[in-house]
Write an enzyme that holds these catalytic residues in place. Sequence first.
Site, PDB file in Angstrom:
ATOM      1  N   MET A   1      -8.382   8.707  -0.759  1.00 25.18           N
ATOM      2  CA  MET A   1      -9.454   9.193   0.443  1.00 25.18           C
ATOM      3  C   MET A   1      -9.682  10.598  -0.065  1.00 25.18           C
ATOM      4  SD  MET A   1      -7.264   7.576   3.622  1.00 25.18           S
ATOM      5  CE  MET A   1      -6.682   5.824   3.343  1.00 25.18           C
TER       6      MET A   1
ATOM      7  N   ASP B   1      -7.050  -6.150   3.690  1.00 22.61           N
ATOM      8  CA  ASP B   1      -6.464  -5.012   3.922  1.00 22.61           C
ATOM      9  C   ASP B   1      -6.512  -4.119   5.259  1.00 22.61           C
ATOM     10  OD1 ASP B   1      -5.186  -2.568   3.385  1.00 22.61           O
ATOM     11  OD2 ASP B   1      -6.943  -1.741   2.109  1.00 22.61           O
TER      12      ASP B   1
ATOM     13  N   SER C   1       0.797  -1.157   0.298  1.00 15.41           N
ATOM     14  CA  SER C   1      -0.085   0.025  -0.172  1.00 15.41           C
ATOM     15  C   SER C   1       0.854   1.345   0.272  1.00 15.41           C
ATOM     16  CB  SER C   1      -0.908  -0.082   1.378  1.00 15.41           C
ATOM     17  OG  SER C   1      -1.390   1.019   1.382  1.00 15.41           O
TER      18      SER C   1
ATOM     19  N   MET D   1     -11.776   5.236  -1.327  1.00 12.63           N
ATOM     20  CA  MET D   1     -12.433   5.509  -0.093  1.00 12.63           C
ATOM     21  C   MET D   1     -12.981   6.833  -0.179  1.00 12.63           C
ATOM     22  SD  MET D   1      -9.669   3.750   2.452  1.00 12.63           S
ATOM     23  CE  MET D   1      -8.446   3.607   0.953  1.00 12.63           C
TER      24      MET D   1
ATOM     25  N   HIS E   1      -8.025   1.513  -4.539  1.00 15.30           N
ATOM     26  CA  HIS E   1      -8.882   1.281  -3.490  1.00 15.30           C
ATOM     27  C   HIS E   1      -9.682   2.557  -3.077  1.00 15.30           C
ATOM     28  CE1 HIS E   1      -9.507   0.417   1.103  1.00 15.30           C
ATOM     29  NE2 HIS E   1     -10.636   0.639   0.787  1.00 15.30           N
TER      30      HIS E   1
ATOM     31  N   HIS F   1      -1.127  -1.234  -4.336  1.00 12.91           N
ATOM     32  CA  HIS F   1      -2.421  -0.707  -3.814  1.00 12.91           C
ATOM     33  C   HIS F   1      -2.507   0.663  -3.607  1.00 12.91           C
ATOM     34  CE1 HIS F   1      -6.036  -1.769  -1.493  1.00 12.91           C
ATOM     35  NE2 HIS F   1      -5.599  -0.705  -0.681  1.00 12.91           N
TER      36      HIS F   1
ATOM     37  N   ASP G   1      -4.361   3.811  -2.342  1.00 12.95           N
ATOM     38  CA  ASP G   1      -5.537   4.251  -1.322  1.00 12.95           C
ATOM     39  C   ASP G   1      -5.912   5.734  -1.758  1.00 12.95           C
ATOM     40  OD1 ASP G   1      -5.971   1.825   0.180  1.00 12.95           O
ATOM     41  OD2 ASP G   1      -4.195   2.403   1.020  1.00 12.95           O
TER      42      ASP G   1
ATOM     43  N   MET H   1     -12.179  -5.221   4.792  1.00 12.54           N
ATOM     44  CA  MET H   1     -11.111  -4.253   5.651  1.00 12.54           C
ATOM     45  C   MET H   1     -10.773  -5.001   6.928  1.00 12.54           C
ATOM     46  SD  MET H   1     -10.368  -1.723   3.663  1.00 12.54           S
ATOM     47  CE  MET H   1      -9.455  -1.063   4.892  1.00 12.54           C
TER      48      MET H   1
HETATM   49  C1  DX5 Z   1      -6.324   1.797   5.138  1.00 21.78           C
HETATM   50  C2  DX5 Z   1      -5.850   1.400   3.787  1.00 21.78           C
HETATM   51  C3  DX5 Z   1      -4.675   0.388   3.873  1.00 21.78           C
HETATM   52  C4  DX5 Z   1      -3.603   0.704   4.607  1.00 21.78           C
HETATM   53  C5  DX5 Z   1      -2.677  -0.630   5.075  1.00 21.78           C
HETATM   54  O1  DX5 Z   1      -7.530   2.738   5.030  1.00 21.78           O
HETATM   55  O2  DX5 Z   1      -6.858   1.050   3.009  1.00 21.78           O
HETATM   56  O3  DX5 Z   1      -4.497  -0.167   2.515  1.00 21.78           O
HETATM   57  O4  DX5 Z   1      -2.766   1.689   3.801  1.00 21.78           O
HETATM   58  O5  DX5 Z   1      -1.767   0.047   5.917  1.00 21.78           O
HETATM   59  P1  DX5 Z   1      -1.173  -1.128   6.967  1.00 21.78           P
HETATM   60  O6  DX5 Z   1      -0.498  -2.344   6.193  1.00 21.78           O
HETATM   61  O7  DX5 Z   1       0.023  -0.296   7.605  1.00 21.78           O
HETATM   62  O8  DX5 Z   1      -2.255  -1.455   7.929  1.00 21.78           O
HETATM   63 ZN    ZN Z   2      -6.551  -0.039   1.158  1.00 22.14          ZN
END
Ligand code: DX5
Ligand code: ZN
Length: 214
Positions: free
Chosen positions: A35, A173, A6, A66, A64, A31, A33, A135
């Site tokens: 947001m 994740d 990630s 969010m 991903h 990956h 993220d 999640m």
């Molecule tokens: C959280 C993200 C994850 C996160 C995982 O909202 O979707 O992808 O970055 O990071 P670690 O492995 O540090 O929990």
């Molecule tokens: Zn994620």
Amino acid sequence: MKIAPSLLSCDFSKMGEEIIRMDKAGADYMHLDVMDGAFVPNITFGAPVIKCVRPLTKVPFDVHLMIDNPLNYIEDFVKAGADIITFHVEAKSDIQQTINKINAFHIKSGLVIKPNTPTEAVFPYLNMIDMVLIMTVEPGFGGQSFMADMLPKALQIKDEAIRQGTDILIEADGGINEKTISQCAEYGIDICVSGTGVFKAENPKQAIAYLQSF
Ligand code: DX5
Ligand code: ZN
């Protein structure tokens, strides 16, 4: 086990180099993220940033989302080079329309469920998507503790997929590292996201190879 580092845990002042570092370390997916500060209390990056770093690797981009309104941005993320787009069932967009939009671009689609969301929320869509992302932390931040009690969701989804005569990939994740990976393997997870676990590792290549060995 396939491993998706990630980028949330990377050094954003050199995101491109970090992607190349993870590519060389053997990552199966990147990956990303996304947001929006509304769906989750954090803001990261969007399609323009993904587009800039996309040419740096051939490793598939697992995006991903969010964000509150994924439907409005699917085209942007496809054009930016996403290979897989997952979005949350808890978001505001119509789920069916959003799946249709992603599938129309012939890339992989997936639904994400937060820890408090029952597994059944994805059942009506299993035959139209490629992946369910479970999640194992509350979405929003890296570095949180792994919620092992989410793993039985994987078995429920796989059972239901078999019942419906369809195939589904399961991704987990949040909080996945060398201590929690074995539990993910026991529950048949196909792809594990790891942020802190690989980016903060002394030797990411070793860390990824170890996680992949499960
Ligand atoms: C959280 C993200 C994850 C996160 C995982 O909202 O979707 O992808 O970055 O990071 P670690 O492995 O540090 O929990
Ligand atoms: Zn994620």
